[in-house]
Design a protein around this motif. Structure first.
Motif, PDB file in Angstrom:
ATOM      1  N   ASN A 286      34.562  22.626  51.391  1.00 33.45           N
ATOM      2  CA  ASN A 286      35.301  23.352  50.935  1.00 33.45           C
ATOM      3  C   ASN A 286      35.134  25.235  51.418  1.00 33.45           C
ATOM      4  O   ASN A 286      34.775  25.789  49.978  1.00 33.45           O
ATOM      5  CB  ASN A 286      34.980  23.076  49.302  1.00 33.45           C
ATOM      6  N   PRO A 287      35.856  25.433  52.583  1.00 30.61           N
ATOM      7  CA  PRO A 287      35.160  26.681  52.641  1.00 30.61           C
ATOM      8  C   PRO A 287      35.804  27.586  51.812  1.00 30.61           C
ATOM      9  O   PRO A 287      37.036  27.584  51.078  1.00 30.61           O
ATOM     10  CB  PRO A 287      35.773  26.888  54.638  1.00 30.61           C
ATOM     11  N   LEU A 288      35.791  28.743  52.604  1.00 35.77           N
ATOM     12  CA  LEU A 288      36.816  30.316  51.353  1.00 35.77           C
ATOM     13  C   LEU A 288      37.874  29.970  51.173  1.00 35.77           C
ATOM     14  O   LEU A 288      38.791  29.764  50.648  1.00 35.77           O
ATOM     15  CB  LEU A 288      35.835  31.049  51.726  1.00 35.77           C
ATOM     16  N   SER A 289      37.998  30.085  52.814  1.00 35.62           N
ATOM     17  CA  SER A 289      39.561  29.447  52.533  1.00 35.62           C
ATOM     18  C   SER A 289      40.258  28.859  52.354  1.00 35.62           C
ATOM     19  O   SER A 289      41.408  29.014  51.093  1.00 35.62           O
ATOM     20  CB  SER A 289      40.288  29.826  54.239  1.00 35.62           C
ATOM     21  N   ARG A 290      39.910  27.597  52.367  1.00 36.84           N
ATOM     22  CA  ARG A 290      40.389  26.537  51.314  1.00 36.84           C
ATOM     23  C   ARG A 290      40.364  26.166  50.039  1.00 36.84           C
ATOM     24  O   ARG A 290      41.135  25.821  49.248  1.00 36.84           O
ATOM     25  CB  ARG A 290      39.924  25.036  51.819  1.00 36.84           C
ATOM     26  N   ALA A 291      39.152  26.908  49.709  1.00 39.86           N
ATOM     27  CA  ALA A 291      38.937  27.030  48.333  1.00 39.86           C
ATOM     28  C   ALA A 291      40.121  28.143  48.086  1.00 39.86           C
ATOM     29  O   ALA A 291      40.454  27.562  45.487  1.00 39.86           O
ATOM     30  CB  ALA A 291      37.348  27.503  48.185  1.00 39.86           C
ATOM     31  N   ARG A 292      40.581  28.951  48.310  1.00 38.36           N
ATOM     32  CA  ARG A 292      41.272  29.930  47.683  1.00 38.36           C
ATOM     33  C   ARG A 292      42.992  28.784  47.069  1.00 38.36           C
ATOM     34  O   ARG A 292      43.395  29.797  46.610  1.00 38.36           O
ATOM     35  CB  ARG A 292      42.017  31.249  48.163  1.00 38.36           C
ATOM     36  N   ARG A 293      42.859  28.402  47.995  1.00 37.10           N
ATOM     37  CA  ARG A 293      43.722  27.123  48.097  1.00 37.10           C
ATOM     38  C   ARG A 293      44.463  26.936  47.577  1.00 37.10           C
ATOM     39  O   ARG A 293      44.967  25.673  46.445  1.00 37.10           O
ATOM     40  CB  ARG A 293      44.650  26.979  49.721  1.00 37.10           C
ATOM     41  N   ASN A 294      43.093  26.296  46.799  1.00 32.54           N
ATOM     42  CA  ASN A 294      43.022  24.957  45.916  1.00 32.54           C
ATOM     43  C   ASN A 294      43.247  25.635  44.899  1.00 32.54           C
ATOM     44  O   ASN A 294      44.105  25.250  43.759  1.00 32.54           O
ATOM     45  CB  ASN A 294      41.960  23.911  46.259  1.00 32.54           C
TER      46      ASN A 294
ATOM     47  N   SER B 120      36.924  45.940  27.669  1.00 39.21           N
ATOM     48  CA  SER B 120      36.766  45.833  29.407  1.00 39.21           C
ATOM     49  C   SER B 120      34.939  46.886  29.755  1.00 39.21           C
ATOM     50  O   SER B 120      34.749  46.743  31.406  1.00 39.21           O
ATOM     51  CB  SER B 120      37.513  46.756  29.950  1.00 39.21           C
ATOM     52  N   ASP B 121      34.092  47.678  29.266  1.00 43.36           N
ATOM     53  CA  ASP B 121      32.984  48.054  29.624  1.00 43.36           C
ATOM     54  C   ASP B 121      32.153  47.335  29.750  1.00 43.36           C
ATOM     55  O   ASP B 121      31.417  47.768  30.743  1.00 43.36           O
ATOM     56  CB  ASP B 121      32.777  49.588  28.395  1.00 43.36           C
ATOM     57  N   ARG B 122      32.154  45.898  29.691  1.00 39.62           N
ATOM     58  CA  ARG B 122      30.576  45.606  29.578  1.00 39.62           C
ATOM     59  C   ARG B 122      31.551  43.712  30.065  1.00 39.62           C
ATOM     60  O   ARG B 122      30.426  42.827  30.096  1.00 39.62           O
ATOM     61  CB  ARG B 122      30.418  45.167  28.711  1.00 39.62           C
ATOM     62  N   VAL B 123      32.382  43.478  30.220  1.00 38.65           N
ATOM     63  CA  VAL B 123      33.141  42.481  30.859  1.00 38.65           C
ATOM     64  C   VAL B 123      34.099  42.545  31.406  1.00 38.65           C
ATOM     65  O   VAL B 123      34.873  43.091  31.238  1.00 38.65           O
ATOM     66  CB  VAL B 123      33.788  41.371  29.857  1.00 38.65           C
ATOM     67  N   LYS B 124      33.825  42.433  33.151  1.00 37.76           N
ATOM     68  CA  LYS B 124      34.759  42.396  33.609  1.00 37.76           C
ATOM     69  C   LYS B 124      34.727  41.237  34.399  1.00 37.76           C
ATOM     70  O   LYS B 124      33.966  40.405  35.023  1.00 37.76           O
ATOM     71  CB  LYS B 124      33.847  43.281  34.668  1.00 37.76           C
ATOM     72  N   PHE B 125      35.866  40.830  35.345  1.00 34.54           N
ATOM     73  CA  PHE B 125      36.403  40.117  35.903  1.00 34.54           C
ATOM     74  C   PHE B 125      36.553  40.366  37.413  1.00 34.54           C
ATOM     75  O   PHE B 125      37.676  41.613  37.262  1.00 34.54           O
ATOM     76  CB  PHE B 125      37.827  39.065  35.340  1.00 34.54           C
ATOM     77  N   PHE B 126      36.244  39.856  38.701  1.00 32.64           N
ATOM     78  CA  PHE B 126      36.790  39.970  39.479  1.00 32.64           C
ATOM     79  C   PHE B 126      36.965  38.559  40.675  1.00 32.64           C
ATOM     80  O   PHE B 126      37.075  37.768  40.242  1.00 32.64           O
ATOM     81  CB  PHE B 126      35.384  40.225  40.565  1.00 32.64           C
ATOM     82  N   LEU B 127      38.378  38.784  41.537  1.00 34.16           N
ATOM     83  CA  LEU B 127      38.810  37.776  42.405  1.00 34.16           C
ATOM     84  C   LEU B 127      37.357  37.544  43.536  1.00 34.16           C
ATOM     85  O   LEU B 127      38.120  38.648  44.149  1.00 34.16           O
ATOM     86  CB  LEU B 127      39.888  38.421  42.638  1.00 34.16           C
ATOM     87  N   ARG B 128      36.661  37.364  43.380  1.00 33.07           N
ATOM     88  CA  ARG B 128      35.504  36.584  44.054  1.00 33.07           C
ATOM     89  C   ARG B 128      35.261  35.430  44.208  1.00 33.07           C
ATOM     90  O   ARG B 128      34.789  34.832  43.040  1.00 33.07           O
ATOM     91  CB  ARG B 128      34.778  37.520  43.850  1.00 33.07           C
ATOM     92  N   ASP B 129      35.129  35.153  45.742  1.00 37.93           N
ATOM     93  CA  ASP B 129      34.138  33.552  45.767  1.00 37.93           C
ATOM     94  C   ASP B 129      32.171  33.338  45.143  1.00 37.93           C
ATOM     95  O   ASP B 129      32.170  34.975  45.324  1.00 37.93           O
ATOM     96  CB  ASP B 129      34.639  32.891  47.000  1.00 37.93           C
ATOM     97  N   TYR B 130      32.058  32.949  44.642  1.00 43.76           N
ATOM     98  CA  TYR B 130      30.987  32.847  44.648  1.00 43.76           C
ATOM     99  C   TYR B 130      29.778  33.271  45.614  1.00 43.76           C
ATOM    100  O   TYR B 130      28.879  33.560  45.540  1.00 43.76           O
ATOM    101  CB  TYR B 130      30.476  31.443  44.006  1.00 43.76           C
TER     102      TYR B 130
END
Length: 388
Positions: A106-114, A217-227
């Motif tokens: 599951n490489p990064l590019s495929r993980a995003r598509r999945n 929002s000051d202490r719970v933040k969400f990111f579009l990021r692979d682990y």
């Protein structure tokens, strides 16, 4: 061909296969459940015989396999009851051995598509069957009368207790944070700073909205990021229902990443669907149409990579034994019991115009996989996750 193959495997149950010429073939010992399956074409018959694990669901979706009597679940139930007989057929035994040898990459590019194919769908679809907090993973039923809402709350409380949130200001990493419910719960419980990672654009958007609405929002933040791109340092790491998407070839990298970001006195908790049997690949229909790139790990596969690091496993908790019946009652009927046509459609293959009217576009088309998916979940709950 499909009937001839099943005759080598089915010993219990009552199954009638009607081929494309209209000729019936009776299989089994006549015991319940009783099911009549009709195959519309020779091409479908061939596909079912060559790769039944994939083609049964696909043929049902495209209408070349229909249930004349009984239900789709009854049909899958008969197959599941007789899975121990797969070795009686050389072709099915070979397919089983091949699947066991597959290690999902599951490489990064495929993980995003999945992730996009499964989670970047209209929220209206998930509103139909998830709890109000949108927890899309196994619930923890502590009492016979627990609702789905209560069972998901039980799970979040249990996770918080296992993480030992013993002081305010802890930095917590939530890998695969979904719609943000667990991250917000942990932040409230421990006055913690929580970072959530997701690859789903839809989930990220909703998570940020929820954090803002909660004034956190000051202490719970969400990111579009692979682990694999995470570089911070954390007191606690938690991952719920995401490990199934890592891919068997990436298990070592996943645990290495946790070891890298976890402080020396930190605690990590991984929640996953697992298997106590022989390691093997997930059902091919689920992999192709429901959870692309997913796999359920065998317990033996979890120990090797985790113990090769500096971490020490101190607790292993299985709440699956009390899970199946409550799951079937509370989850599969969630918010759909009152929708016209759902009860029959979920069990017998009838159309569901009332449900489709509530959705639009891609979400409506995605309904074509909900029934086979629900049926597979029910079968796996009833017969164990070894039913691949």
């Amino acid at each position: 061909m499909f009937a001839a193959l099943l005759k080598t495997v089915i010993r219990t149950g009552s199954l009638t296969i009607i081929d494309s010429t209209g000729r019936p073939c009776l299989i089994g010992d006549g015991s319940p459940p009783s099911v009549v399956v009709r195959i519309a074409s020779r091409r479908a018959d061939w596909g079912l015989a060559v790769n039944p694990s994939l083609c049964i669901g696909e043929a049902y979706m495209d209408g070349t396999l229909t249930i004349d009597s009984g239900s789709l679940y009854d049909f899958v139930d008969i197959l599941a009851r007789n899975m121990n007989n797969l070795g009686n057929n050389a072709w099915l035994a070979l397919l089983s051995r091949i699947r066991r040898s597959i290690k999902q990459h599951n490489p990064l590019s495929r993980a995003r598509r999945n992730v996009a194919s499964h989670y970047d769908l209209s929220g209206d679809l998930y509103d139909l069957f998830l709890d109000h907090d949108h927890n899309y993973s196994c619930a923890y039923f502590c009492a016979p009368d627990d609702s789905l809402e209560q069972a998901q709350e039980n799970k979040k409380n249990h996770i918080a207790a296992k993480l030992i949130l013993d002081r305010p200001g802890l930095k917590i990493l939530d890998i695969g944070s979904g719609w943000g419910g667990l991250a917000l719960h942990l932040a409230r419980t421990a006055v913690a700073e929580v970072t959530g990672l997701t690859l789903s654009v839809e989930q990220h958007k909703i998570s940020e909205q929820r954090a803002a609405e909660a004034g956190m929002s000051d202490r719970v933040k969400f990111f579009l990021r692979d682990y694999r791109a995470e570089t911070g340092q954390y007191d606690r790491v938690v991952s719920v229902g995401m490990f199934e998407h890592v891919g068997k070839r990436n298990y070592g990298d996943f645990f290495a990443m946790i070891s890298k970001v976890l402080k020396p006195d930190g605690i990590a908790l991984i929640h996953t669907i697992g298997d106590v049997g022989v390691p093997g690949a997930i059902n091919p229909f689920i992999r192709k149409h429901i959870f692309p790139g997913a796999d359920t790990p065998a317990l033996s596969e979890l120990f090797s990579p985790s113990y090769s690091l500096s971490s020490v496993m101190v607790s292993l908790f299985d709440f699956g034994r009390a899970y199946p019946l409550r799951f079937i009652i509370a989850f599969l009927g969630r918010d759909l019991v009152g929708v016209e046509g759902w009860g029959d459609w979920a069990g017998s293959g009838a159309s569901a115009p009332a449900i489709k009217d509530r959705l639009a576009g891609d979400s409506a088309r995605d309904l074509r996989t909900i029934q086979p998916r629900g049926v597979l979940r029910r079968a796996r709950c009833a017969h164990g996750w070894r039913f691949r």
